[in-house]
Design an enzyme around this catalytic site. Structure first.
Site, PDB file in Angstrom:
ATOM      1  N   GLU A  31      10.185  70.966  61.516  1.00  0.00           N
ATOM      2  CA  GLU A  31      11.606  70.980  61.893  1.00  0.00           C
ATOM      3  C   GLU A  31      11.762  71.377  63.364  1.00  0.00           C
ATOM      4  O   GLU A  31      11.169  72.360  63.834  1.00  0.00           O
ATOM      5  CB  GLU A  31      12.392  71.974  61.009  1.00  0.00           C
ATOM      6  CG  GLU A  31      13.861  72.055  61.439  1.00  0.00           C
ATOM      7  CD  GLU A  31      14.776  72.763  60.444  1.00  0.00           C
ATOM      8  OE1 GLU A  31      14.307  73.177  59.360  1.00  0.00           O
ATOM      9  OE2 GLU A  31      15.980  72.907  60.765  1.00  0.00           O
ATOM     10  N   ASP A  55      13.590  75.475  47.722  1.00  0.00           N
ATOM     11  CA  ASP A  55      13.288  76.457  48.764  1.00  0.00           C
ATOM     12  C   ASP A  55      13.156  77.850  48.169  1.00  0.00           C
ATOM     13  O   ASP A  55      14.037  78.292  47.403  1.00  0.00           O
ATOM     14  CB  ASP A  55      14.432  76.493  49.791  1.00  0.00           C
ATOM     15  CG  ASP A  55      14.108  75.714  51.049  1.00  0.00           C
ATOM     16  OD1 ASP A  55      12.913  75.484  51.335  1.00  0.00           O
ATOM     17  OD2 ASP A  55      15.064  75.320  51.745  1.00  0.00           O
TER      18      ASP A  55
HETATM   19  O1  KIV Z   1      17.163  74.039  53.542  1.00  0.00           O
HETATM   20  C1  KIV Z   1      17.016  72.900  53.992  1.00  0.00           C
HETATM   21  O2  KIV Z   1      17.901  72.038  53.897  1.00  0.00           O
HETATM   22  C2  KIV Z   1      15.757  72.586  54.642  1.00  0.00           C
HETATM   23  C3  KIV Z   1      15.653  71.256  55.330  1.00  0.00           C
HETATM   24  C4  KIV Z   1      16.411  71.289  56.594  1.00  0.00           C
HETATM   25  C5  KIV Z   1      14.241  70.851  55.540  1.00  0.00           C
HETATM   26  O3  KIV Z   1      14.875  73.368  54.649  1.00  0.00           O
END
Ligand code: KIV
Length: 283
Positions: free
Chosen positions: A183, A84
């Protein structure tokens, strides 16, 4: 050596066998996920809440993410590692976005994920793809927008919002995303979006019609037991099991049952005799 899964490999799974993604934030977690045969390990910014004790994902930095991506990468998983991009790491300029994503790739990720599908986000997706960094999109309930969305609320229940989300998904796919996380949206909308894009969708709280599903490691294993969202299915009760195990250890220590002879090291020969002489002198 088994070949690691890649962005083109995941992209080619559109409409095929369901894609399995799970989060992990360290080497043991990555090994568990990989031994279970998942396709993608997501080093999610959910690390903020489930590992680092923050209340939301807005607290983690690119340095935090790189630290955890490195730990996952060093496990050498066969699964593809997606990281991320944290809040504010892909908002200022395409150059800064590429630089930040590069830090995560150098730490061990094969792709990055970013939230949102506005025109401003599409510019960043284009810059990343241009730099050779595969991008996973993420729309619907986007936790980095918690203050704009007024909490963690299901998105796309009204027609205009649903149409806007469908348009965002198409725009992200056109901009070059190899897959898109959906989501917290109604299952009917997720089905429409999934049918409308030529890249796989991966759902979380988005019903059964996506091309894959993702859950947070700590949720599915029952390590996180404070909040259990409706969409989570728990496959273990590891928090309860861990508390029980540590309680047994505490009981054994307090009762003098730990460690046993077999769990202790011993000296032999001259050392033992020397220590015996020493103890008789001090007795
Ligand atoms: O940060 C995370 O765990 C996510 C998932 C919920 C897709 O973005």
């Amino acid at each position: 050596m088994t070949q690691q899964l890649t962005a083109p490999g995941i992209r080619a799974r559109k409409g095929g066998s369901p894609i399995v993604m799970v989060t992990a934030y360290d080497s043991p977690g990555a090994r568990i996920a990989d031994d279970a045969g998942v396709d993608i390990i997501l080093v999610g910014d959910s690390v903020a809440m489930v590992v680092l004790g923050y209340d939301d994902t807005l607290q983690v930095t690119i340095a935090d993410m790189a630290h955890h991506v490195g730990a996952v990468g060093r496990a050498g998983p066969r699964a593809m590692v997606v990281a991320d991009l944290p809040w504010l790491s892909y908002h200022a300029s395409p150059a800064e976005t590429v630089q930040n994503a590069g830090i995560l790739v150098r730490a061990g990720a094969q792709a990055v994920k970013l939230e949102g599908g506005s025109p401003a986000r599409l510019v960043m997706v284009g810059a990343l793809v241009d730099a050779g960094i595969p991008v996973m999109g993420h729309i619907g309930l986007t936790p980095q927008s918690v203050h704009v969305q007024g909490g963690y609320r299901v998105q796309g229940r009204e027609l205009d919002q649903a149409e806007a989300l469908a348009a965002e998904a198409e725009a992200l796919a056109s901009a070059g995303c190899f897959s898109i996380v959906l989501e917290g949206i109604p299952a009917e909308l997720a089905r429409l979006v999934t049918g409308g894009v030529d890249v796989p969708t991966i759902g979380i709280g988005a019903g059964p019609h996506c091309d894959g599903q993702v859950l947070v490691f700590h949720d599915l294993l029952g390590l996180e037991d404070r909040v259990v969202p409706k969409f989570v299915r728990r496959y273990a009760s590891m928090k309860a099991d861990a508390v029980a195990a540590v309680s047994l250890f505490a009981q054994d220590v307090r009762a003098g049952r730990f460690p046993s002879e077999a769990e202790s090291y011993h000296v032999t020969g001259d050392t033992a005799r020397g220590l015996d002489r020493g103890s008789s002198r001090t007795a």
